[in-house]
Design an enzyme around this catalytic site. Structure first.
Site, PDB file in Angstrom:
ATOM      1  N   GLU A 275      11.193 -55.915 -14.027  1.00  0.00           N
ATOM      2  CA  GLU A 275      11.087 -56.512 -15.464  1.00  0.00           C
ATOM      3  C   GLU A 275      10.375 -57.579 -15.519  1.00  0.00           C
ATOM      4  OE1 GLU A 275      15.426 -57.535 -16.513  1.00  0.00           O
ATOM      5  OE2 GLU A 275      16.002 -55.403 -16.035  1.00  0.00           O
ATOM      6  N   PRO A 276       9.769 -57.648 -16.819  1.00  0.00           N
ATOM      7  CA  PRO A 276       8.834 -58.802 -17.179  1.00  0.00           C
ATOM      8  C   PRO A 276       8.912 -60.212 -16.639  1.00  0.00           C
ATOM      9  CG  PRO A 276       9.221 -57.539 -19.274  1.00  0.00           C
ATOM     10  CD  PRO A 276      10.145 -57.254 -18.058  1.00  0.00           C
ATOM     11  N   SER A 280      10.402 -59.415  -7.797  1.00  0.00           N
ATOM     12  CA  SER A 280      11.202 -59.409  -6.326  1.00  0.00           C
ATOM     13  C   SER A 280      12.669 -59.755  -6.491  1.00  0.00           C
ATOM     14  CB  SER A 280      10.377 -60.173  -5.279  1.00  0.00           C
ATOM     15  OG  SER A 280       8.871 -59.498  -5.095  1.00  0.00           O
ATOM     16  N   TRP A 304       5.814 -52.218 -14.986  1.00  0.00           N
ATOM     17  CA  TRP A 304       5.353 -51.622 -13.646  1.00  0.00           C
ATOM     18  C   TRP A 304       5.985 -50.350 -13.300  1.00  0.00           C
ATOM     19  CZ3 TRP A 304       0.570 -53.311 -13.384  1.00  0.00           C
ATOM     20  CH2 TRP A 304       0.142 -54.532 -13.721  1.00  0.00           C
ATOM     21  N   HIS A 501     -22.365 -53.213   2.232  1.00  0.00           N
ATOM     22  CA  HIS A 501     -23.114 -52.318   1.453  1.00  0.00           C
ATOM     23  C   HIS A 501     -24.184 -53.370   0.526  1.00  0.00           C
ATOM     24  CE1 HIS A 501     -20.391 -49.082   2.203  1.00  0.00           C
ATOM     25  NE2 HIS A 501     -21.261 -48.521   1.716  1.00  0.00           N
ATOM     26  N   GLU A 526       5.829 -53.119  -3.724  1.00  0.00           N
ATOM     27  CA  GLU A 526       6.860 -52.778  -2.429  1.00  0.00           C
ATOM     28  C   GLU A 526       7.400 -54.276  -1.794  1.00  0.00           C
ATOM     29  OE1 GLU A 526       8.145 -50.130  -1.700  1.00  0.00           O
ATOM     30  OE2 GLU A 526       7.425 -48.650  -2.784  1.00  0.00           O
TER      31      GLU A 526
END
Length: 557
Positions: A275-276, A280, A304, A501, A526
């Site tokens: 939630e906003p 976690s 999310w 690169h 996660e």
């Protein structure tokens, strides 16, 4: 002195002793009156706990590499070089803070350990590694012939079908093509975490999967992520979370109703937990589900929620109890919804209420789209509460059951992404000439490529070790540890690949710029890395120490 696996074993033994002593010291300091970890005390030592958690992850990975390193050759060199990296990192995190770690002298400052340290950190060792990994394929820890064959199949598929679409999806932030989803379904990828009785391929075990099941998922994740992390997303964790919740706490009729369609790829899954104001900190969630007759009325905002537009099933964690109940007042619901393309969607519920969603623009990991979702008096049938009445208040626990496998899969994503970045850098540095010589001929380039190689190898070996532990019914803590280590390593590897690169690494036409952007999300989802390090890994290590020595075993010497 030529570096050997015996040097690696010497270094890892020394590092393990230092880490274990620090954990024992921490356990005494954070032990509460009930004999368990007191979170307030733990939080007062966050800086130390964060570094100690990182050190423990490194040592665990090194120990997972040792059996492979004993086979000699390149595996031995990678293992030894990584052991030197472990000690260097542990040393940098504790130096000047020895009392806080509970140590007075460091074993690698003298004697045989110091000699082993010098051998493992030698530039000559890194140069020998670079010589082999730039002229031949980067090896993986050996697996069964069946898994090696599966790896080749997934690798070919990623190269031929996934990689050609990756850049267009990333640049345009477009939907994942249905052709890819259909290909995933034909290959059985959506059913890898679902048992055979419900149409999947998992054979079961103490954790619901055998070691071979878990390794097959890891290998598939690694190889397809090499083609594109965004396009690999649909099959990795979401079907597994739903399947675990249903098999651990759902009613039999619920499993029969949804799992065969998920396994076949007919039903796509998304999860709405965050939630906003609560990421976690799941125990603080505020989205409510209130019983009204044969339905629950859901109100609140989730954010999310990845892939929820395309998904057919939306797994929602909502509060059925009071705020005071914290995590014990949360329950899981399955919402059946239509598929929606694009970056915004609205769903009017059949029984009443509305879901309104908009995609959050992100710098990477594109294709599935992550949505903020608003539930307004949305009515979901009571029969869609996982576990029925017996499932009330069990949502948090049912969701947590899938976290170990999910975090292990995220580590596998990181390994796949690192390998793609490494291969891109290795090719480019051999083609690019600077001051009249290939970039790959310069010592600093070779040192960087060697470090990329041993970080990848360590994370891969640790992921495979974690699969073994989970299959035996454990591995919860190790899954968080390998996730933390691999995701942080992926940021460094993709950044250095981009750096090698030069200016072209900053150009969108080179995939390495996408790898760097994709890697950034790994330490955020996660389990955000800071929360993972302190509240999961640090807490878990201290709890293990307290269980092994309930009275506290640190003597302060």
């Amino acid at each position: 002195m030529e570096a050997t696996v015996e040097h690696a074993r010497t270094l890892l033994t020394a590092a393990r002793q230092v880490v274990d002593r620090a954990v024992a010291r921490l356990a005494v300091d954070v032990r509460g009156a009930n004999g368990r970890v007191d979170l307030e005390r733990l939080d007062r030592e966050q800086a130390i706990v964060y570094d100690l958690s990182a050190a423990a992850c490194l040592v665990g990975a090194g120990e997972a590499m040792l059996p492979w390193g004993e086979s000699g050759g390149l595996a031995e060199m990678l293992t030894t070089a990584f052991s030197g990296h472990v000690v260097a990192e542990v040393n940098s995190r504790l130096q000047g803070r020895e009392p806080a770690w509970g140590v007075e002298t460091l074993p690698w400052h003298g004697g045989d350990v110091a000699l082993a340290f010098a051998a493992a950190r030698s530039v000559e060792l890194l140069d020998r590694i670079a010589e082999q990994v730039t002229t031949g394929p980067l090896p993986s820890p050996p697996q069964t012939d069946e898994l090696d064959m599966a790896r080749r199949v997934f690798r070919d598929f990623a190269r031929e079908k996934v990689a050609p679409l990756a850049e267009a999806v990333h640049r345009n932030d477009s939907d994942i093509p249905e052709s890819i989803i259909s290909d995933f379904a034909r290959m059985g990828l959506f059913g890898m975490g679902i048992t055979e009785e419900y149409g999947g391929s998992a054979s079961g075990g103490p954790a619901g999967h055998s070691e071979n099941d878990l390794l097959a998922m890891v290998v598939a994740t690694e190889e397809i992520t090499r083609g594109s992390m965004g396009l690999a997303g649909p099959f990795i964790t979401r079907p597994e979370i739903l399947a675990t919740a249903l098999l651990k706490g759902g009613a039999e009729e619920q499993a029969k109703r949804w799992l065969p369609g998920v396994a076949s790829g007919e039903l796509m899954v998304a999860v709405a937990v965050t939630e906003p104001d609560y990421g976690s900190d799941v125990a603080g969630l505020t989205t409510t589900a209130t019983r009204e007759g044969d339905h629950y009325r859901i109100n609140g905002v989730k954010t999310w929620s990845t892939f929820s537009g395309r998904a057919d099933l939306l797994l929602v964690l909502a509060r059925t109890g009071t705020r005071e109940d914290k995590h014990r007042g949360l329950s899981l619901f399955v919402i059946e919804k239509p598929r929606f393309p694009g970056h915004a969607w609205v769903h009017e519920g059949e029984d009443g209420g509305r879901i309104d969603a908009r995609a959050i623009s992100t710098i990477g990991y594109r294709g599935m789209h992550s949505f903020e979702i608003s539930f307004e008096d949305y009515l979901v049938p009571a029969e869609n509460l996982i576990g029925g009445e017996a499932g009330l208040g069990r949502g948090f626990y049912l969701q947590m059951n899938a976290f170990a496998n999910g975090r292990m899969q995220t580590a596998a994503r990181a390994v796949g992404l690192m390998r793609a970045a490494y291969e891109s850098a290795a090719r480019y540095t051999q083609e690019r000439h600077v001051f009249g010589a290939p970039l790959a001929d310069y010592q600093l380039t070779r040192t960087k490529l060697a470090r990329m190689a041993y970080l990848m190898a360590a994370c891969q070996a640790y992921t495979y070790r974690c699969a073994h532990l989970i299959a035996e019914g454990g591995g919860q803590l190790e899954a968080s540890m390998v996730k933390s280590l691999a995701c942080n390593a992926a940021e460094w590897v993709t950044r250095e690949a981009q750096q090698l690169h030069g200016g072209y690494g900053y150009a969108e036409e080179y995939p390495v710029s996408r790898y760097f952007l994709d890697a950034r999300v790994l330490s955020l989802f996660e389990g955000a890395d800071e929360t993972l390090a302190v509240r999961v890994i640090g807490k878990g290590l201290a709890e293990r120490a307290l269980r092994s020595s309930p009275g506290g075993g640190f003597d302060g010497r």
